[in-house]
Structure formats: C-alpha cells, structure tokens
Design a protein around this motif. Structure first.
Motif, short mmCIF file in Angstrom:
data_model
loop_
_atom_site.label_atom_id
_atom_site.label_comp_id
_atom_site.label_asym_id
_atom_site.label_seq_id
_atom_site.Cartn_x
_atom_site.Cartn_y
_atom_site.Cartn_z
N ILE A 12 -0.81 -5.43 -9.86
CA ILE A 12 -0.67 -5.85 -8.55
C ILE A 12 0.04 -4.41 -7.97
O ILE A 12 1.08 -4.04 -8.85
CB ILE A 12 0.07 -7.05 -8.68
N VAL A 13 -0.27 -4.13 -6.79
CA VAL A 13 0.70 -3.16 -6.14
C VAL A 13 1.01 -3.68 -4.53
O VAL A 13 0.22 -4.25 -4.07
CB VAL A 13 -0.33 -1.87 -5.87
N VAL A 14 2.21 -3.64 -4.54
CA VAL A 14 2.83 -4.14 -3.31
C VAL A 14 3.48 -3.08 -2.59
O VAL A 14 4.18 -2.30 -2.94
CB VAL A 14 4.08 -5.22 -3.35
N ASP A 15 2.85 -2.64 -1.43
CA ASP A 15 3.44 -1.61 -0.62
C ASP A 15 3.90 -2.01 0.67
O ASP A 15 3.01 -2.39 1.52
CB ASP A 15 2.32 -0.55 -0.40
N GLY A 16 4.86 -2.20 0.81
CA GLY A 16 5.46 -2.68 2.20
C GLY A 16 7.14 -2.55 2.29
O GLY A 16 7.81 -2.05 1.45
N ASN A 54 11.91 -5.60 -3.19
CA ASN A 54 10.80 -5.23 -2.43
C ASN A 54 11.86 -4.68 -0.73
O ASN A 54 12.73 -5.71 -0.48
CB ASN A 54 10.18 -6.39 -1.82
N ARG A 55 11.86 -3.58 -0.73
CA ARG A 55 12.26 -3.06 0.61
C ARG A 55 12.11 -1.61 0.57
O ARG A 55 12.51 -0.96 0.02
CB ARG A 55 13.87 -3.43 0.62
N ASN A 56 11.22 -1.42 1.62
CA ASN A 56 10.94 -0.05 1.91
C ASN A 56 10.59 0.71 0.69
O ASN A 56 11.12 1.69 0.43
CB ASN A 56 11.93 0.78 2.57
N GLY A 57 9.38 -0.01 -0.17
CA GLY A 57 9.19 0.77 -1.13
C GLY A 57 8.00 0.36 -1.92
O GLY A 57 7.27 -0.37 -1.17
N VAL A 58 7.35 0.74 -3.13
CA VAL A 58 6.27 0.41 -3.62
C VAL A 58 6.74 -0.48 -5.02
O VAL A 58 7.56 0.07 -5.68
CB VAL A 58 5.54 1.52 -3.97
N THR A 59 6.01 -1.40 -5.21
CA THR A 59 6.43 -2.21 -6.63
C THR A 59 4.91 -2.22 -7.32
O THR A 59 3.68 -2.67 -6.79
CB THR A 59 6.64 -3.72 -6.26
N VAL A 60 4.84 -2.09 -8.42
CA VAL A 60 3.59 -2.07 -9.25
C VAL A 60 3.76 -2.99 -10.50
O VAL A 60 4.94 -2.66 -11.24
CB VAL A 60 3.17 -0.67 -9.94
N CYS A 61 3.05 -4.08 -10.72
CA CYS A 61 3.36 -4.97 -11.54
C CYS A 61 1.96 -5.10 -12.54
O CYS A 61 1.03 -5.24 -11.97
CB CYS A 61 3.63 -6.40 -10.88
N HIS A 62 2.04 -4.96 -13.86
CA HIS A 62 1.06 -5.18 -14.77
C HIS A 62 1.26 -6.52 -15.37
O HIS A 62 2.13 -6.91 -16.00
CB HIS A 62 1.24 -4.10 -15.81
N LEU A 63 -0.02 -7.11 -15.37
CA LEU A 63 -0.03 -8.54 -15.67
C LEU A 63 -0.96 -8.42 -16.81
O LEU A 63 -2.32 -8.43 -16.89
CB LEU A 63 -0.53 -9.64 -14.46
N THR A 81 2.67 -5.15 5.12
CA THR A 81 2.91 -4.99 3.97
C THR A 81 1.46 -5.45 3.28
O THR A 81 0.66 -6.09 3.72
CB THR A 81 3.83 -5.74 3.62
N THR A 82 1.23 -4.45 2.19
CA THR A 82 -0.27 -4.60 1.60
C THR A 82 -0.11 -5.03 0.20
O THR A 82 1.01 -4.46 -0.42
CB THR A 82 -1.20 -3.62 1.59
N ILE A 83 -0.78 -5.94 -0.37
CA ILE A 83 -0.74 -6.36 -1.65
C ILE A 83 -2.18 -6.28 -2.29
O ILE A 83 -3.07 -6.99 -1.78
CB ILE A 83 0.04 -7.75 -2.00
N PHE A 84 -2.35 -5.60 -3.14
CA PHE A 84 -3.66 -5.53 -4.02
C PHE A 84 -3.76 -5.98 -5.32
O PHE A 84 -2.64 -5.56 -6.07
CB PHE A 84 -3.95 -3.80 -4.12
N MET A 85 -4.65 -6.48 -5.79
CA MET A 85 -4.66 -7.11 -7.22
C MET A 85 -5.92 -6.34 -7.75
O MET A 85 -7.00 -6.59 -7.25
CB MET A 85 -4.70 -8.44 -7.38
#
Length: 156
Positions: free
Chosen positions: A33-37, A85-94, A147-151
């Motif tokens: 999961i990639v959160v860019d926002g 989450n604040r002005n950055g990118v989060t990457v989560c491996h499930l 903000t975009t969230i991709f899985m």
C-alpha cells in the motif's frame, strides 16, 4: 520473479480520515500500500483487518525525529499502525494477507518532510484468517484533497 498488480486505488477528493478496501482478492499472497499525500498535522495511519477491534494487534515502532530517536512496542491494541501522514510518502507491506495458516504482518516506513520524521513500524494481526477488508484511517487529522492511496497485489 514476482510482479505487482494494481488491485485498488483511491484519490481523496474531499478531506477524510477513513478509506476502506473491501473484497480483497485471495489470488495474491502479499500486498503493498502506498500513501502519497498530506494531512493538516501529524497523524498516525492505522489499519484494521476484517473490522477486527478486539485488541489483537501487536506493534513496534522505531522513529527518528530531527536529532532524537525513539522505540516502543505495544501489545493487545485495537488497530495496527502503518506510519505517519503529513507531507510525505508511506509504504506499507501487508504480508500473507490471504493466508489462513499464519498471522498477517505489516512492515511500514514513512517520511514526514515537514517535520523531519522517519518511521519504521511493524504490526501483527493475531488471527489466522484471510484479510478480505482493510480499513485505513488517521488518528485525528484528515487526509487532504489530492492524497492518493494505491494497493498492489504481489503474485507469489
């Protein structure tokens, strides 16, 4: 060689603190999961699997804030953590989300460009059930518009 396939995406049009992915396909073993926002202020990104709120999540966090660092672990929580989450990118491996013979684990890393924070987190959902619904929410501040969230599903 594994390949990544986009299985869901969300672009936030109106500020919100909640996104749900439902009917997750069981044809993938793992997901990313990639959160860019952005959000208005610091905010944890949290996960709930299959709506489970029964204090069955274990968490660890290693965090660097400017020139200091911190580490903690929490057991029996009602949600898993997936970064900041604040002005950055989060990457989560499930990992192993479609398995029924082991616990689902996550490893997340995030960077907060505004406040100079880098975070590495891991969580474990202590259930032997395939994850079919994944809820993502922030604790206290909304994701902003754009903000975009991709899985992505990862083929084994």
């Amino acid at each position: 060689m594994s390949s990544y396939t986009l299985i869901a995406s969300v672009e936030i049009a109106i500020a919100t603190d909640y996104v749900a992915f439902t009917n997750l396909p069981s044809s993938y073993r793992d997901a990313v999961i990639v959160v860019d926002g952005n959000s208005a202020s610091w905010s944890n990104i949290s996960l709930r699997m299959n709506g489970n709120t029964f204090f069955q999540y274990f968490q660890q966090r290693l965090q660097s804030y400017q020139s200091t660092s911190a580490h903690y672990w929490l057991d029996n929580q009602d949600q898993a953590r997936a970064g900041w989450n604040r002005n950055g990118v989060t990457v989560c491996h499930l990992m192993d989300y479609s398995s029924t013979d082991k616990y689902t684990t996550t490893i997340s890393y995030s960077s907060n460009l505004t406040d100079d924070i880098t975070t590495l987190e891991s969580s474990m959902w202590k259930q032997n059930a395939a994850v079919t619904t994944l809820e993502m929410f922030t604790n206290g501040n909304n994701w902003t518009s754009g903000t975009t969230i991709f899985m992505y599903g990862i083929e084994a």
